[in-house]
Design an enzyme around this catalytic site. Structure first.
Site, PDB file in Angstrom:
ATOM      1  N   ASN A   7     -77.028 -35.690  13.671  1.00 25.50           N
ATOM      2  CA  ASN A   7     -77.096 -34.852  12.474  1.00 25.50           C
ATOM      3  C   ASN A   7     -78.571 -34.739  12.104  1.00 25.50           C
ATOM      4  OD1 ASN A   7     -76.943 -33.613  10.022  1.00 25.50           O
ATOM      5  ND2 ASN A   7     -75.490 -35.062   9.107  1.00 25.50           N
ATOM      6  N   ARG A  90     -74.255 -31.770  14.755  1.00 26.37           N
ATOM      7  CA  ARG A  90     -73.719 -31.126  13.550  1.00 26.37           C
ATOM      8  C   ARG A  90     -74.632 -29.944  13.201  1.00 26.37           C
ATOM      9  NH1 ARG A  90     -75.089 -32.227   7.444  1.00 26.37           N
ATOM     10  NH2 ARG A  90     -73.577 -30.824   6.533  1.00 26.37           N
ATOM     11  N   HIS A 180     -68.825 -28.227   4.726  1.00 24.30           N
ATOM     12  CA  HIS A 180     -68.008 -29.454   4.878  1.00 24.30           C
ATOM     13  C   HIS A 180     -66.765 -29.184   5.725  1.00 24.30           C
ATOM     14  CE1 HIS A 180     -69.602 -30.668   0.653  1.00 24.30           C
ATOM     15  NE2 HIS A 180     -70.318 -31.315   1.565  1.00 24.30           N
ATOM     16  N   ARG A 241     -76.594 -30.141  -8.054  1.00 26.72           N
ATOM     17  CA  ARG A 241     -76.388 -28.693  -7.930  1.00 26.72           C
ATOM     18  C   ARG A 241     -75.457 -28.178  -9.010  1.00 26.72           C
ATOM     19  NH1 ARG A 241     -74.541 -28.941  -1.721  1.00 26.72           N
ATOM     20  NH2 ARG A 241     -75.733 -30.832  -1.387  1.00 26.72           N
ATOM     21  N   GLU A 386     -66.638 -37.227   9.860  1.00 23.67           N
ATOM     22  CA  GLU A 386     -67.146 -36.021  10.515  1.00 23.67           C
ATOM     23  C   GLU A 386     -67.677 -36.328  11.912  1.00 23.67           C
ATOM     24  OE1 GLU A 386     -68.929 -35.740   6.641  1.00 23.67           O
ATOM     25  OE2 GLU A 386     -69.117 -33.577   6.937  1.00 23.67           O
TER      26      GLU A 386
END
Ligand code: ADP
Length: 401
Positions: A7, A90, A180, A241, A386
């Site tokens: 990643n 990823r 996601h 956020r 993941e």
């Protein structure tokens, strides 16, 4: 088969080496502060670990650290680099180009590069990661790209379009992509497995609640809507956020405060959400602790989060025309049981009933169905994984080459 999962971010790179014979993690770690000093952490599945400051000027130098760690006499887990059969990357933004995982070749790299305008920080770093991996592990090791957006590619147009002039969709590909996806895919499939049912027969709502959060509506294994949009800023309030806003707020503040688009972007992405409302922290644990001590703004941040989660779930029940299962995952979803409790208690109207004691106990990586047998909707806590999905996709694609 051993698969290395990567990643790659702009200044950090996480890795896991997974043995696919039993899907165990042989080693994992992170290269941090790439291009700005450098710090390296490595841990093996059997508990050996080290960390060190080491200069990593770029992603190639980071890969060299990973390679050295995997082969190290004391901290290594393989004898020869050839034991790494494949690498899975990823990739955040697959746009409309990639609706599933794919073997990487020059054309795929060009495709990922062409999507850089839609995810400037992420896709740029992913390309650097892929190229650096080729340099250090050699071009013969197959590499696979697994996209965060791919699982959401089944959304119908009515769900992914924004009501702005159509020309901007045509010119700039502005639409909802969702993120996601790998996590939503993993937990929804795991949920069907735990229910002992075919996912094709289920309507599932998955809540991935972490520093970044998104909620997804899945009908028969296919995403019909998701809360994140063109970028991971859309949806509902997160660590730093905003989630979605009245768009006029953006132009209003920009004009009043004389902020540039880049400064506005920073404010919306880094200064808002839990941090902006509470003034305490972006971390749910800190905000929850402050709320318990009576901090009113921290309490408000938490009330806002729980309310937003509830509204998304309610609207997705309407969109799906029902719901068989609700899943909570990621840092907050897996650990902050009080939010799960609040949200589920508010869903009595839908016939949701959870076992409060079991809910409290289901933390720190535990997996459980927290609803009671009477509940009309099954509620699960499922730790996401993941990396495992990336490794499984990589293995499947490499074996079918
Ligand atoms: P990211 O989106 O960066 O992957 P995570 O999924 O790790 O983030 O979620 C981070 C959030 O999870 C933080 O707000 C943190 O407070 C919350 N959290 C609560 N309990 C834990 C825990 N035991 N471990 C990790 N994160 C936790």
């Amino acid at each position: 088969m051993k698969v290395l999962v990567i990643n790659a971010g702009s200044s950090s790179m996480k890795y896991q080496l997974i043995d696919m014979t039993d899907e165990s993690v042989l080693a994992k770690g992170i290269c941090e502060r790439i291009g700005a000093g450098g710090h390296f952490k490595h841990k093996t599945g059997d508990g050996r670990s080290y960390e060190t400051d080491v200069v990593m000027d770029n992603h190639t130098e980071a890969f060299i650290q990973i390679k050295n760690a995997l082969l190290d006499e004391k901290y290594g887990v393989i004898k020869d680099l050839s034991e790494v059969s494949a690498v899975g990357h990823r990739i955040v933004q697959g746009g409309s180009l990639f609706s599933q995982s794919t073997l990487i070749d020059e054309k795929v790299i060009e495709g990922i590069e062409s999507l850089i305008p839609l995810a400037p920080l992420h896709n740029q770093a992913h390309v650097q990661g892929i190229r650096a991996c080729m340099e250090v592990f050699g071009k013969d090791v197959p590499e696979v790209a697994v996209f965060d957006t791919a699982f959401h590619s089944t959304m119908p147009q009515k769900a992914y379009m924004y009501p702005i002039p159509y020309e901007y969709y045509e010119k700039y590909a502005i639409r909802r992509y969702g993120f996601h996806g790998t996590s939503h895919r993993y937990v929804s499939n795991r949920c069907a497995e735990l229910m002992g049912k075919d996912i094709k027969d289920l309507k599932i709502i998955t809540c991935h609640l972490g520093n970044g959060s998104s909620i997804t509506a899945i009908d028969g294994g296919k995403v019909i809507d998701t809360s994140m949009g063109l970028t991971p800023l859309d949806g509902f309030l997160m660590g730093t956020r905003t989630g979605s806003l009245d768009p006029s707020i953006v132009t209003f503040i920009a004009e009043k405060e004389k902020l540039s688009p880049a400064e506005m972007d920073y404010m919306l992405n880094k200064k808002s959400g839990f941090l902006g409302i509470s003034g305490v922290s972006s971390d749910d644990r800190d905000v929850s602790a402050a709320a318990e001590q009576g901090n009113e703004r921290a309490k408000l941040a938490i009330e806002m989060l729980e309310y937003e989660i509830l509204k998304f779930i309610g609207s997705y029940i309407a969109a799906l025309g029902g719901c068989d299962a609700l899943v909570f995952t990621a840092g907050i979803g897996e650990n902050q049981y009080s939010h799960r409790e609040k949200v589920c208690h508010q869903m009595k109207y839908y016939g949701v009933e959870i076992d409060d004691e079991l809910n409290k106990k289901t933390i720190h990586g535990a997996e459980a169905k927290i609803s009671t047998p009477n509940s009309k909707i099954d509620v699960f806590v499922i730790p996401t994984n993941e990396e495992l999905v990336i490794a499984r996709d990589t293995k499947a694609l490499v074996e079918n080459k």
